[in-house]
Design an enzyme around this catalytic site. Sequence first.
Site, short mmCIF file in Angstrom:
data_model
loop_
_atom_site.label_atom_id
_atom_site.label_comp_id
_atom_site.label_asym_id
_atom_site.label_seq_id
_atom_site.Cartn_x
_atom_site.Cartn_y
_atom_site.Cartn_z
N ARG A 57 -2.50 0.84 1.19
CA ARG A 57 -1.67 2.01 1.32
C ARG A 57 -2.05 3.21 0.83
O ARG A 57 -1.93 4.22 1.28
CB ARG A 57 -0.35 1.42 0.81
CG ARG A 57 0.69 0.82 1.90
CD ARG A 57 1.58 -0.07 1.08
NE ARG A 57 0.79 -0.97 0.57
CZ ARG A 57 0.29 -2.03 1.35
NH1 ARG A 57 0.75 -2.60 2.67
NH2 ARG A 57 -0.49 -3.10 0.75
N THR A 58 -2.10 3.18 -0.69
CA THR A 58 -2.07 4.35 -1.28
C THR A 58 -3.08 5.25 -0.90
O THR A 58 -3.11 6.57 -0.70
CB THR A 58 -2.26 4.03 -2.86
OG1 THR A 58 -0.98 3.33 -3.14
CG2 THR A 58 -2.02 5.37 -3.61
N LYS A 86 -23.56 3.24 -13.44
CA LYS A 86 -24.80 3.53 -13.95
C LYS A 86 -24.37 4.15 -15.42
O LYS A 86 -25.35 4.71 -16.04
CB LYS A 86 -25.67 4.66 -13.33
CG LYS A 86 -25.98 4.21 -11.64
CD LYS A 86 -26.68 5.48 -11.05
CE LYS A 86 -27.00 5.00 -9.64
NZ LYS A 86 -27.78 6.12 -8.86
N ARG A 107 -7.32 6.56 -8.64
CA ARG A 107 -6.74 5.28 -9.25
C ARG A 107 -7.83 4.65 -10.01
O ARG A 107 -9.03 4.39 -9.55
CB ARG A 107 -6.52 4.31 -7.89
CG ARG A 107 -5.84 3.05 -8.37
CD ARG A 107 -5.58 1.81 -7.15
NE ARG A 107 -4.16 2.47 -6.93
CZ ARG A 107 -3.47 1.65 -6.19
NH1 ARG A 107 -3.83 0.60 -5.33
NH2 ARG A 107 -2.22 2.06 -5.65
N HIS A 135 2.68 4.93 -11.65
CA HIS A 135 2.16 5.26 -10.34
C HIS A 135 3.10 6.34 -9.41
O HIS A 135 3.99 6.03 -8.91
CB HIS A 135 2.29 3.94 -9.56
CG HIS A 135 1.56 3.99 -8.13
ND1 HIS A 135 1.05 5.14 -7.25
CD2 HIS A 135 1.33 2.62 -7.39
CE1 HIS A 135 0.53 4.66 -6.30
NE2 HIS A 135 0.69 3.37 -6.13
C1 NCD Z 1 1.37 -1.20 -5.97
C2 NCD Z 1 0.39 -0.84 -7.02
O1 NCD Z 1 -0.71 -0.67 -6.71
O2 NCD Z 1 0.65 -0.51 -8.19
N1 NCD Z 1 0.94 -1.22 -4.58
C3 NCD Z 1 0.95 0.15 -4.19
O3 NCD Z 1 0.24 0.97 -4.57
N2 NCD Z 1 1.61 0.15 -3.15
C4 NCD Z 1 1.87 -2.61 -6.38
C5 NCD Z 1 0.91 -3.74 -6.34
O4 NCD Z 1 -0.12 -3.63 -6.11
O5 NCD Z 1 1.47 -4.86 -6.62
#
Ligand code: NCD
Length: 338
Positions: A57-58, A86, A107, A135
């Site tokens: 998703r993100t 590396k 991320r 997040h």
């Molecule tokens: C969440 C995350 O990555 O923190 N997912 C997301 O980005 N929608 C929640 C999760 O992974 O449980």
Amino acid sequence: MIFTGSHILSVEQFERADIERIFTVADAMAPYALRRRVTRVLEGAILGNMFFEPSTRTRISFGCAFNLLGGEVRETTGFESSAIAKGESLYDTARVLSGFSDVICMRHPQEGSVAEFAEASRVPVLNGGDGANEHPSQALLDLYTIRKELGSKNRGIDGLRIALIGDLKYGRTVHSLCKLLCHFSQVHVTLVSPTELAMPESIVEEMRAAGHTVIVTEDLTQSISSVDIAYSTRIQEERFASKEEADMYRGRFRLNQSIYTQYCEPNTVIMHPLPRDSRADANELDNDLNQNPNLAIFRQADNGVLVRMALFALVLDVVDQVDKYARDVNWYNSLRTL
Ligand code: NCD
């Protein structure tokens, strides 16, 4: 805050007015997210999308949001396909990648890593999740969803009653969401988790200092009986020392249609940042809720594109030009409503 050129690393950067500003811009993005209109306002701009942890998703949502504004996306996923494997430092990666991009989303499994990266970056960096820490874009889209879902019932975020359920220790989405809620008034928060996976005390204190009522419990059914929002989360297996340890907590708080009917008020909205763990031993939100009109999990994901478009438009200072570079779409459009 001044959005132009800023990193978005933590929700602690925002005042209430900033949150409202993001939501107003997100509302204005609907014709583009719904593919009624296309805009080329970011034509020529490049997003460097760097995801060192699993994401559907993100990552795609940030990418689509950028594409919908007319920009291009270049990305790297996982450590194996990056020079970090590396031995390259975050500093060097940031110096290099920021020379290629206009904005970067990142991320990474380590807390604070995105901020460290941002220090060396020459362009704005948006935190797509740094370990169990924060997040921010997810919390914004969660709050935006809460506002929209309650707005249709003539309610606002002030006075909200919300239950946060599951892994509140490692769940970064709920950490950021609780911090955002501190900008609102009279919120009743019920924290439902195994004691070992409780919300960090500092965040509980912050909410109490904001005047909110915070209840900490392990009792799911009682907690969901008088809330506007039941927000479930996944056991963050990847943050545990072993799978066996995570297994001890998986499936502890399951919500299904019969529990919903028996315990929840009729219009309680069900949320989850997704992915929901649908394996039999977890099944935190049962598939039998899929027909429940109050299941907002997919509307949440849809809203994520609007909020991320808003963040890009604000950080790259094009909010006032989005419509100027727009036209109607040429193709058949099956997305009619959000
Ligand atoms: C969440 C995350 O990555 O923190 N997912 C997301 O980005 N929608 C929640 C999760 O992974 O449980």
